[in-house]
Motif scaffolding. Structure first.
Motif, PDB file in Angstrom:
ATOM      1  N   VAL A  13       0.833  -1.204   0.000  1.00  0.00           N
ATOM      2  CA  VAL A  13       0.000   0.000   0.000  1.00  0.00           C
ATOM      3  C   VAL A  13       0.868   1.255   0.000  1.00  0.00           C
ATOM      4  O   VAL A  13       2.061   1.216   0.303  1.00  0.00           O
ATOM      5  CB  VAL A  13      -0.941   0.048   1.231  1.00  0.00           C
ATOM      6  N   ASP A  62      -4.123   0.558  -2.059  1.00  0.00           N
ATOM      7  CA  ASP A  62      -3.447  -0.684  -2.453  1.00  0.00           C
ATOM      8  C   ASP A  62      -3.146  -0.687  -3.949  1.00  0.00           C
ATOM      9  O   ASP A  62      -3.442   0.277  -4.671  1.00  0.00           O
ATOM     10  CB  ASP A  62      -4.249  -1.915  -2.013  1.00  0.00           C
ATOM     11  N   GLU A  67       5.573   2.974  -1.819  1.00  0.00           N
ATOM     12  CA  GLU A  67       4.828   1.725  -1.664  1.00  0.00           C
ATOM     13  C   GLU A  67       5.566   0.814  -0.697  1.00  0.00           C
ATOM     14  O   GLU A  67       6.791   0.710  -0.739  1.00  0.00           O
ATOM     15  CB  GLU A  67       4.664   1.039  -3.016  1.00  0.00           C
ATOM     16  N   ALA A  90       1.837  -3.776   3.824  1.00  0.00           N
ATOM     17  CA  ALA A  90       0.767  -3.216   4.657  1.00  0.00           C
ATOM     18  C   ALA A  90       1.096  -3.204   6.155  1.00  0.00           C
ATOM     19  O   ALA A  90       0.796  -2.208   6.826  1.00  0.00           O
ATOM     20  CB  ALA A  90      -0.539  -3.954   4.391  1.00  0.00           C
TER      21      ALA A  90
END
Length: 219
Positions: A3, A49, A23, A26
């Motif tokens: 994410v 995401d 990025e 998560a």
């Protein structure tokens, strides 16, 4: 699951701007976002995401708790070998994954007779690995596929064209299954040395040494 963190940063004097992180996985993003929230200067925190879905802090916490009990952080190593003398092919794959805070490894190999080239054996080995992932119940999450075959990796990444009918059939078969499972795939091309485990499994298959195991390992 990877994410990007999106948030509004506000200074003590009231100036604010919207910022985006790089990025990342998560769990790391959630940890950073919770720390940012405690400072009181990060507002409107959201996570985006790879499919452009947006998650709140609460939603991402819940999602990660649910994922925790399922196989996740899946990494596939595959390799195939073709014996010109016997016309046999050895397929090998090693699959690593996390579940309930533990790390597991699956090893599988197979000896097949109907293939015609080393490249086809490489594709067949990856297909074997994808079938194992499906049996494991992995779906709708990111996975990493690692191999030393430039042909397979570059063709599946669509960096190279695929003109041979048999290879195209294997590629379509694999891509269809990955799509059915809702998997977001990252391909990684490595040297043969870094793919030694899958290479050994393929070689064992050519020697008719069958390997089929699931083992908990140190993370």
């Amino acid at each position: 699951m990877k994410v990007i963190i999106s948030f509004t940063y506000r200074t003590p004097k009231g100036a604010d701007t919207v910022l985006y992180s790089e990025e990342m996985r998560a769990p790391k993003a959630l940890l950073l976002a919770e720390d940012m929230e405690r400072t009181g200067r990060a507002k409107n925190i959201e996570f985006i995401d790879t499919n452009d879905n947006t998650w709140t802090l609460k939603e991402l916490r819940k999602q990660l708790e649910e994922i925790k009990t399922e196989p996740h952080d899946v990494k596939i190593y595959f390799d195939g070998g073709f014996d010109l003398k016997t016309k046999n092919s050895g397929l090998g794959c090693a699959i690593y994954y996390e579940q309930n805070d533990k790390t597991f490894r699956i090893r599988r190999n197979a000896l097949v007779e109907e293939l015609e080239s080393n490249n086809e054996a490489e594709y067949a080995a990856l297909h074997l690995a994808v079938q194992e992932v499906e049996e494991l119940g992995v779906h709708h999450m990111p996975i990493t596929i690692v191999g030393d075959s430039q042909v397979v990796i570059n063709q599946l990444k669509e960096d190279w064209p695929c003109y041979e009918k048999e290879l195209a059939n294997w590629a379509n078969r694999i891509e269809t299954k990955l799509e059915q499972l809702g998997l977001d795939v990252e391909y990684e091309l490595v040297s043969r040395k870094k793919n030694r485990e899958a290479d050994q499994l393929a070689s064992q298959a050519l020697r008719e040494v069958n390997v089929s195991s699931v083992k908990e390992i140190d993370g």
